[in-house]
Design a protein around this motif. Structure first.
Motif, PDB file in Angstrom:
ATOM      1  N   ARG A 288      -3.103   4.438   3.666  1.00 34.55           N
ATOM      2  CA  ARG A 288      -1.751   4.605   4.213  1.00 34.55           C
ATOM      3  C   ARG A 288      -1.146   5.950   3.822  1.00 34.55           C
ATOM      4  O   ARG A 288      -0.486   6.618   4.628  1.00 34.55           O
ATOM      5  CB  ARG A 288      -0.847   3.478   3.710  1.00 34.55           C
ATOM      6  CG  ARG A 288      -0.946   2.190   4.500  1.00 34.55           C
ATOM      7  CD  ARG A 288       0.126   1.219   4.039  1.00 34.55           C
ATOM      8  NE  ARG A 288       0.212   0.052   4.883  1.00 34.55           N
ATOM      9  CZ  ARG A 288       1.076  -0.938   4.697  1.00 34.55           C
ATOM     10  NH1 ARG A 288       1.916  -0.887   3.678  1.00 34.55           N
ATOM     11  NH2 ARG A 288       1.094  -1.984   5.494  1.00 34.55           N
ATOM     12  N   MET A 289      -1.355   6.359   2.577  1.00 32.70           N
ATOM     13  CA  MET A 289      -0.830   7.649   2.130  1.00 32.70           C
ATOM     14  C   MET A 289      -1.506   8.799   2.861  1.00 32.70           C
ATOM     15  O   MET A 289      -0.847   9.782   3.226  1.00 32.70           O
ATOM     16  CB  MET A 289      -1.008   7.789   0.613  1.00 32.70           C
ATOM     17  CG  MET A 289      -0.099   6.877  -0.187  1.00 32.70           C
ATOM     18  SD  MET A 289      -0.323   7.050  -1.988  1.00 32.70           S
ATOM     19  CE  MET A 289       0.294   8.733  -2.234  1.00 32.70           C
TER      20      MET A 289
ATOM     21  N   SER B 164      -7.812  -0.970   7.839  1.00 29.34           N
ATOM     22  CA  SER B 164      -6.991   0.246   7.884  1.00 29.34           C
ATOM     23  C   SER B 164      -7.362   1.139   9.054  1.00 29.34           C
ATOM     24  O   SER B 164      -6.727   2.187   9.262  1.00 29.34           O
ATOM     25  CB  SER B 164      -7.121   1.021   6.578  1.00 29.34           C
ATOM     26  OG  SER B 164      -6.623   0.279   5.490  1.00 29.34           O
TER      27      SER B 164
ATOM     28  N   VAL C 290      -2.587   8.749   5.829  1.00 24.41           N
ATOM     29  CA  VAL C 290      -2.031   8.763   7.183  1.00 24.41           C
ATOM     30  C   VAL C 290      -0.585   9.245   7.172  1.00 24.41           C
ATOM     31  O   VAL C 290      -0.205  10.160   7.919  1.00 24.41           O
ATOM     32  CB  VAL C 290      -2.127   7.351   7.814  1.00 24.41           C
ATOM     33  CG1 VAL C 290      -1.370   7.299   9.142  1.00 24.41           C
ATOM     34  CG2 VAL C 290      -3.588   6.959   8.016  1.00 24.41           C
ATOM     35  N   ASP C 291       0.240   8.658   6.310  1.00 24.03           N
ATOM     36  CA  ASP C 291       1.680   8.918   6.338  1.00 24.03           C
ATOM     37  C   ASP C 291       2.066  10.270   5.752  1.00 24.03           C
ATOM     38  O   ASP C 291       3.001  10.917   6.235  1.00 24.03           O
ATOM     39  CB  ASP C 291       2.429   7.820   5.580  1.00 24.03           C
ATOM     40  CG  ASP C 291       2.310   6.459   6.250  1.00 24.03           C
ATOM     41  OD1 ASP C 291       1.935   6.406   7.440  1.00 24.03           O
ATOM     42  OD2 ASP C 291       2.572   5.447   5.575  1.00 24.03           O
ATOM     43  N   GLU C 292       1.355  10.691   4.697  1.00 33.02           N
ATOM     44  CA  GLU C 292       1.759  11.909   3.996  1.00 33.02           C
ATOM     45  C   GLU C 292       0.884  13.122   4.291  1.00 33.02           C
ATOM     46  O   GLU C 292       1.302  14.257   4.068  1.00 33.02           O
ATOM     47  CB  GLU C 292       1.780  11.644   2.485  1.00 33.02           C
ATOM     48  CG  GLU C 292       2.757  10.539   2.090  1.00 33.02           C
ATOM     49  CD  GLU C 292       2.855  10.349   0.589  1.00 33.02           C
ATOM     50  OE1 GLU C 292       2.682  11.348  -0.145  1.00 33.02           O
ATOM     51  OE2 GLU C 292       3.100   9.211   0.156  1.00 33.02           O
TER      52      GLU C 292
END
Length: 254
Positions: free
Chosen positions: A125-126, A196, A128-130
């Motif tokens: 997630r990190m 994911s 992807v998001d950051e």
């Protein structure tokens, strides 16, 4: 992506011989020489490697450069070419992730506690998001870890795992006859990678149990805590090259 094995280093028994931690009592000089040895095989300098001070949690450190001190975390992400995230293991599952499009790399230490906390999902997630990663671009590798053949656990593990991990029963195997069951760490974390959005064909696995293969791997459980630590390391070389053959290491070259 590289996973070390136990042979070919400078440490004496019971850490023999390619040990990467002083935690069990090995001498710092032996560990330093082992780092230099593996660094030579990989074509990177030891000072380019970013370890974390692992506490079996889900904290993730971001390393744009090599920090002065090891961050308190169980995963490291770097978006800087020439900085190599790494974790140490001796039964827990090491997971390496690469984004060849954005040249971002992550190393994850996933024991049962990190798995329950879903650290692998958090790292993806990190990314992807950051860092703007797309799951379809990612490659992942699961390193040597204790397998369900040997990872017998009791209620102290089973209860939080069942409570917090999706479809937990898929990764709890059988009953050894004494009220204890076996946990599939690699299977659980592979499922986290799949859910994911990483394609199955882009997830590689060493598929060897550290406890079963005493001649190849350290095992905290088998050796009752008196053992060495492996290193799992990942990243991008400034030259864009990787050796064709890495003696005494398990590696993936993209």
């Amino acid at each position: 992506m590289a996973f070390s094995m136990r042979n070919g280093g400078h440490s004496g028994a019971p850490w023999n011989s390619l040990n990467f931690s002083t935690q069990g009592g090995d001498e710092a000089e032996h560990v330093r020489r082992n780092l230099e040895l593996l660094g030579t095989h990989l074509g990177i300098a030891p000072e380019q490697i970013v370890f974390c001070r692992q506490v079996h949690g889900d904290a993730v450190a971001i390393a744009h450069r090599v920090p002065d001190q090891e961050p308190l975390a169980d995963a490291v992400i770097s978006d800087h070419v020439g900085v190599f995230p790494a974790v140490r293991t001796a039964d827990c599952l090491p997971i390496l992730v690469l984004d060849p499009v954005r040249r971002t790399a992550a190393a994850i230490h996933a024991g049962w506690k990190g798995t329950v906390l879903r650290i692998t999902r958090k790292v993806i997630r990190m990314l992807v998001d950051e860092f703007g990663a797309r799951p379809a671009d990612l490659f992942a590798a699961l390193g040597p870890a204790i397998g369900p053949c040997c990872y017998e656990v009791g209620d102290a593990v089973i209860k939080p795992f069942t409570r917090n991990f999706p479809e937990a029963e898929r990764f709890i195997i059988g009953n050894s006859g004494n009220g204890r069951k076996h946990l599939d760490l690699a299977g659980a974390n592979r499922q986290e990678l799949l859910s994911s959005g990483i394609a199955g064909e882009r997830i590689h696995s060493v598929g060897l149990c550290t406890s079963c293969h005493e001649g190849l791997f350290f095992s905290y459980r088998r050796d009752r805590g008196l053992t060495g630590r492996h290193m799992a390391v990942v990243g991008f070389s400034p030259t864009g090259t990787c050796p064709d053959s890495l003696p005494k290491t398990l590696h993936f070259s993209l």
